[in-house]
Scaffold this motif. Structure first.
Motif, PDB file in Angstrom:
ATOM      1  N   TYR A  33     -52.279  54.364  85.313  1.00  0.00           N
ATOM      2  CA  TYR A  33     -50.716  54.186  85.785  1.00  0.00           C
ATOM      3  C   TYR A  33     -50.715  54.414  87.125  1.00  0.00           C
ATOM      4  O   TYR A  33     -51.445  55.008  87.885  1.00  0.00           O
ATOM      5  N   SER A  89     -41.546  51.423  83.373  1.00  0.00           N
ATOM      6  CA  SER A  89     -40.730  52.468  83.001  1.00  0.00           C
ATOM      7  C   SER A  89     -39.840  52.993  84.240  1.00  0.00           C
ATOM      8  O   SER A  89     -40.293  52.693  85.446  1.00  0.00           O
ATOM      9  N   TYR A 102     -45.972  58.975  78.078  1.00  0.00           N
ATOM     10  CA  TYR A 102     -46.713  57.725  78.027  1.00  0.00           C
ATOM     11  C   TYR A 102     -47.561  57.240  76.948  1.00  0.00           C
ATOM     12  O   TYR A 102     -47.760  56.160  76.513  1.00  0.00           O
TER      13      TYR A 102
END
Length: 216
Positions: A33, A89, A102
């Motif tokens: 991420y 997000s 997540y």
């Protein structure tokens, strides 16, 4: 890249608010991420804090700064334009999430083939991960392939964008950027996201902490 986490920031340096938020994002149980934090012309040292995080975590953290104040919608747009994740997000800079937020959200998405996933949250007035009263942000009756009834229900009562993850491709291909220079920018695009969605899923647990303080 699995998911891009976009954090709009404006004057969040006081009392460790910004650091607590960012640390919760950096301590996630997944590794694939990126965090894109966008300072919207803060008048405190918020951007200095963001730059220190970018220096410390160069492979994960990106610090950007708007040239003029655009409010949260503009800061989110700045981050979204450089995002690379399959998912996206949006996290408010004074809130925080559980360490496996997540992991849980993406697992639900991948196991059900959903393109939007949401969860519950709790209102909290101190920096802790001890959830108090859970506030339902969706309903189980809204879950699944979106027929007319489910879609209308989500359009009328879709809950907060901060407690959801979205397929970035759907937003990008339909040019659904946030309006700028206004408050409550989420309300302007939330319904559009739900119109585009094909499958909504929901985790009925408070995974998101909505911080209540004097400048909320």
């Amino acid at each position: 890249m699995k998911i891009s986490i976009i954090v709009p920031v404006y004057n969040m340096a006081a009392n460790g608010k910004l650091e607590f938020c960012l640390d919760s994002l950096l301590n996630q149980s997944i590794s694939d991420y990126e965090i894109i934090a966008v300072d919207d012309c803060s008048t405190d040292n918020s951007f200095d804090i963001l730059q220190s995080y970018a220096s410390k975590y160069p492979n994960t953290f990106v610090a950007l700064k708007n040239r003029i104040n655009l409010r949260q919608g503009g800061a989110k747009n700045t981050g979204f334009r450089v995002a690379r994740g399959e998912w996206v997000s949006f996290i408010d800079a004074d809130d925080w999430i559980v360490p496996d937020y997540y992991e849980q959200m993406l697992s639900k998405a991948e196991s059900t083939d959903a393109d939007v996933v949401g969860c519950d949250y709790c209102l909290i007035s101190s920096h802790t991960f001890q959830a108090t009263e859970s506030i339902a942000n969706s309903r189980l009756s809204q879950v699944g392939i979106l027929d007319d009834n489910k879609r209308r229900s989500l359009i009328l009562d879709g809950g907060s964008l901060c407690t959801k993850i979205f397929k970035r491709k759907q937003i990008l291909e339909n040019n659904l950027f946030f309006p700028e220079h206004i408050f409550y920018e989420d309300n302007a695009v939330g319904n559009s996201y739900m119109i585009l969605a094909n499958h909504f899923e929901y985790i009925p647990k408070p995974l998101y902490f909505y911080y209540q303080h004097e400048s909320s």
